[in-house]
Design an enzyme around this catalytic site. Structure first.
Site, PDB file in Angstrom:
ATOM      1  N   ASP A 138       0.830  -1.215   0.000  1.00 42.74           N
ATOM      2  CA  ASP A 138       0.000   0.000   0.000  1.00 42.74           C
ATOM      3  C   ASP A 138       0.862   1.262   0.000  1.00 42.74           C
ATOM      4  OD1 ASP A 138       0.998  -0.224   2.592  1.00 42.74           O
ATOM      5  OD2 ASP A 138      -0.923   0.104   3.600  1.00 42.74           O
ATOM      6  N   GLU A 139       2.166   1.106   0.259  1.00 46.48           N
ATOM      7  CA  GLU A 139       3.032   2.292   0.370  1.00 46.48           C
ATOM      8  C   GLU A 139       3.185   3.020  -0.967  1.00 46.48           C
ATOM      9  OE1 GLU A 139       6.468   1.838   2.873  1.00 46.48           O
ATOM     10  OE2 GLU A 139       5.548   0.181   3.953  1.00 46.48           O
TER      11      GLU A 139
ATOM     12  N   TYR B 183      12.100   2.705  -1.304  1.00 46.51           N
ATOM     13  CA  TYR B 183      11.415   1.395  -1.318  1.00 46.51           C
ATOM     14  C   TYR B 183      10.078   1.496  -2.049  1.00 46.51           C
ATOM     15  CZ  TYR B 183       8.232  -2.248   0.350  1.00 46.51           C
ATOM     16  OH  TYR B 183       7.295  -3.248   0.403  1.00 46.51           O
TER      17      TYR B 183
ATOM     18  N   LYS C  64       8.790  -0.144  -5.641  1.00 42.17           N
ATOM     19  CA  LYS C  64       7.621  -1.032  -5.767  1.00 42.17           C
ATOM     20  C   LYS C  64       6.596  -0.429  -6.733  1.00 42.17           C
ATOM     21  CE  LYS C  64       6.828  -4.386  -3.841  1.00 42.17           C
ATOM     22  NZ  LYS C  64       7.184  -5.815  -4.110  1.00 42.17           N
TER      23      LYS C  64
ATOM     24  N   PRO D 105      13.150  10.166   7.751  1.00 43.79           N
ATOM     25  CA  PRO D 105      12.902  11.174   6.716  1.00 43.79           C
ATOM     26  C   PRO D 105      11.783  10.715   5.777  1.00 43.79           C
ATOM     27  CG  PRO D 105      15.212  10.438   6.684  1.00 43.79           C
ATOM     28  CD  PRO D 105      14.480   9.561   7.649  1.00 43.79           C
TER      29      PRO D 105
END
Ligand code: NAD
Ligand code: TYD
Length: 352
Positions: free
Chosen positions: A132-133, A156, A160, A289
């Site tokens: 979901d990020e 990251y 994705k 951050p």
């Protein structure tokens, strides 16, 4: 479906998925686990597979970025289904060293898609496991749906997001039969203790500080890993090709509340240490951050179309998880001591 390639099957969710497939479904074909065994991949996550795995489980020690190795596996094992977990998965590492994230998450996914493109005749499904990020951060209100625009914050989540776009593009351009799932934060057995929940459990057991980023007000939506595995298997079997499904736990918890809850459970379940209550160990540290404030998932599509819903309540899932870490001190000791890395080198050479 006779030959499923599971990438990253020696990691946290991949190992839980293979165990689920072998012990809780009627899948009777072969499972080929391709894993590079990075720091996060641990063969012990799959130790003691039951008798039903005999002759049906194959391990291939390889990098998904290695096109020749991927081609060999596809051909040697006549792969007809892919469930793609392999990834660099920790946000904090991606902030310090993004390179591996771009390689594995983007290039690795591209290599798998290219191989899939050569086998459209027999490929039944390419399922891409995502997060979901990719949607970025929510404020106090609202939920991520499948229509939410992508807005990733970390290397990251950006890597994705890139891989999701590639997977979708390969469906539209080459008609690869893909599905994508974007899931919220998982917890459960075999999770590497750099992620919030296992880190807090193990530090709590060892009476070490419990580092909470910023003020601990960030909110995550927690899902027990078995429920994620059930959702993935449901989507692979019955999801519509080309579609994305969001998977969430309907379990939003601010970090500080979660850590406090874990402290209370540990106080109850673990013989007293020097620090009681364990909440005395909570230490507020510098914020991450680009720290996303809140994630919350709307899984209506998965629930209405494929009749999935989370089964484990947070209360039962988290107690089961704490108990698993208490019951597996050897796994914990080896992961923490790096002894399994020695085992890897002995068994698989320096590449391990
Ligand atoms: P993990 O870090 O525990 O495991 C990743 C696995 O991939 C390891 O076994 C590792 O050895 C393997 N791997 C890494 N690079 C590789 C490469 N180049 N070639 C082959 N294998 C390689 O990750 P996880 O938490 O199990 O996550 C699995 C997938 O689920 C990831 O794609 C992640 O983005 C996604 N996801 C995770 C969560 C979560 O909460 N953990 C939530 C949503 C989605
Ligand atoms: P994490 O488990 O790294 O998952 P993600 O960043 O993918 O959501 O972190 C979950 C939340 O916990 C996130 O808001 C960051 C926070 N966190 C801490 O406060 N302390 C920690 O030591 C870690 C690892 C995470």
């Amino acid at each position: 479906m006779k030959n499923i390639l599971v990438t990253g099957g020696s990691g946290f969710i991949g190992a839980n998925f293979i165990r689920y497939l072998l012990s809780e479904t009627d899948y009777s074909g072969r499972i080929v686990n391709m894993d590079l065994l990075t720091y996060a991949g641990n063969p012990e996550n799959l130790s003691g597979l039951d008798a039903s795995a005999q002759g049906r489980y194959v391990f291939v020690h390889a990098d998904i970025c290695d096109a020749a190795a991927v081609k060999n596996a596809f051909e040697a094992y006549e792969i007809d289904t892919i469930c793609h977990f392999a990834a660099e998965s920790h946000v904090d590492r991606s902030i310090v060293a993004p390179d591996a994230f771009v390689n594995t998450n983007i290039v690795g996914t591209f290599i798998l898609l290219e191989e899939a493109r050569r086998h459209t005749d027999r490929l039944q499904r390419f399922h891409h496991v995502s997060t979901d990020e990719v949607y970025g951060s929510l404020g106090k209100e609202g939920f991520f749906s499948e229509e939410t625009p992508y807005d990733p914050s970390s290397p990251y989540s950006a890597s994705k997001a890139a891989s999701d776009h590639l997977v979708r593009a390969y469906h539209r351009t080459y008609n690869i039969p893909v599905t994508i799932s974007n899931c919220s934060n998982n917890y459960g057995p075999y999770q590497f203790p750099e992620k919030l929940i296992p880190l807090m459990i193990l530090n709590g057991i060892a009476d070490k500080p419990l580092p909470v980023y910023g003020k601990g007000i960030n909110v995550r939506d927690w899902l027990f890993v078995r429920d994620h595995c059930r959702a993935i298997w449901t989507i692979i079997q019955n999801g519509r090709t080309g579609e994305t499904y969001n998977i969430g736990g309907e379990c939003e918890i601010p970090n500080i509340t979660l850590v406090q809850t874990l402290c209370d459970i540990l106080d109850e379940m673990v013989p007293p240490g020097q620090n009681r209550p364990r909440s005395n160990l909570i230490t507020f540290v510098n914020d991450r951050p680009g720290h996303d404030f809140r994630y919350a998932i709307d899984s209506t599509k998965l629930k209405t179309e494929l009749h999935w819903k989370p089964e484990a309540s947070f209360e039962t899932g988290i107690r089961q998880t704490v108990q698993w870490y208490l019951d597996n001190p050897d796994w914990v000791a080896r992961v923490q001591s790096g002894e399994y890395r020695k085992w890897l080198t002995e068994n698989y050479g320096e590449r391990g």
